[in-house]
Design a protein around this motif. Sequence first.
Motif, short mmCIF file in Angstrom:
data_model
loop_
_atom_site.label_atom_id
_atom_site.label_comp_id
_atom_site.label_asym_id
_atom_site.label_seq_id
_atom_site.Cartn_x
_atom_site.Cartn_y
_atom_site.Cartn_z
N HIS A 1 -3.47 -38.19 -82.90
CA HIS A 1 -2.94 -37.22 -83.92
C HIS A 1 -3.06 -35.70 -83.60
CE1 HIS A 1 -3.55 -40.92 -86.07
NE2 HIS A 1 -2.49 -40.69 -86.54
N GLY A 2 -4.35 -35.44 -82.80
CA GLY A 2 -4.59 -34.04 -82.56
C GLY A 2 -3.83 -33.42 -81.53
N ALA A 3 -3.52 -34.38 -80.56
CA ALA A 3 -2.74 -33.88 -79.20
C ALA A 3 -1.26 -34.07 -79.75
CB ALA A 3 -3.00 -34.84 -78.23
N TYR A 4 -0.71 -34.75 -80.59
CA TYR A 4 0.43 -34.74 -80.89
C TYR A 4 0.76 -33.37 -81.75
CZ TYR A 4 5.17 -35.90 -83.31
OH TYR A 4 6.23 -35.79 -83.66
N ALA A 5 -0.20 -33.06 -82.50
CA ALA A 5 0.07 -31.59 -83.13
C ALA A 5 -0.01 -30.41 -82.18
CB ALA A 5 -1.18 -31.49 -84.18
N LEU A 6 -0.88 -30.65 -81.33
CA LEU A 6 -1.02 -29.55 -80.26
C LEU A 6 0.34 -29.40 -79.36
CD1 LEU A 6 -4.65 -29.56 -79.11
CD2 LEU A 6 -3.39 -27.80 -80.34
N ALA A 7 0.83 -30.51 -79.38
CA ALA A 7 2.10 -30.76 -78.36
C ALA A 7 3.30 -30.17 -79.16
CB ALA A 7 2.31 -32.00 -77.74
N ARG A 8 3.54 -30.58 -80.40
CA ARG A 8 4.81 -30.11 -81.24
C ARG A 8 4.64 -29.27 -82.15
NH1 ARG A 8 6.61 -32.87 -77.68
NH2 ARG A 8 7.82 -34.91 -77.82
#
Length: 279
Positions: A93-100
């Motif tokens: 979830h954290g990586a998805y937020a940082l990517a999008r």
Amino acid sequence: MNRKTKQRLAMTFKYVVMVLVTLLILFPILWMISSSFKLEKDLFSIPPTLLPNPVSLHGYEMALSRPSFVSAITNSLIVATGSTVITLFLTLHGAYALARVRFFGRAFFAKFILCFYMFPAILLVIPIYMMMTSMHLTNSLIGIMVIHTILNIPFCLWLLRAFFITIPAELEEAAIMDGASILGAFYRIIIPLSKPGIAAVSLFSFIASWSEFLLAYVLVTSNSKKTLPVVLAEEIIGFEMQWSGLLSMSVIVLIPIFIACLIFSKYLVEGLASGAVKG
């Protein structure tokens, strides 16, 4: 000598060097596995022999007959598996937020998180011990699990973020236009496409937690809650070491990592390659 011949010779030389380096790296592991099947007296024979003769399971019988070692296997499995699951859930979830999600300082924040991974664990022992003591999590598997999760998150977050960036955002936009929510698009579209990255993060987190020694040694004092690296280290005492038993324990410790690498090797290479290119 023409150009093609030179290229073939250069390629052959590279392969020979690669094979020799690989054998050099694998030799200690092969020697350990072979020696674990030897009798104690054969370990110090002169000249030394690579293959055991006769083959003996005495070391494995000795290792598995020790309650502390069997208990440590269970503890390490619990800690490594629990840490991997928690790390994967948080970093997905954290990586998805940082990517999008676009926000000020996103790129700096992503790199800043990775900086925490560069600190040696020895520098963090005292503050971690004080923090765990204040929360009454010393001498517990949950405490080790929490610390391993915290230490694994920075690199895993960076790796998954780099992998998510390689996935076209148009796929999610199309799913949202069809009526899916953001989380729905994430779970139905992004996660199935992210198997290589998920495999790489899971394997890294599991191996890091499985083999971590320093913090597990400092935080745990009860024999019933010690993990495998701590128990193995405590076997190296005095002048009465049973080398066959110690080598057999070491081989047993490698088995879960070896199996995991065989299962996820394809995804691991792809996931790390994607992270290296886009990170």
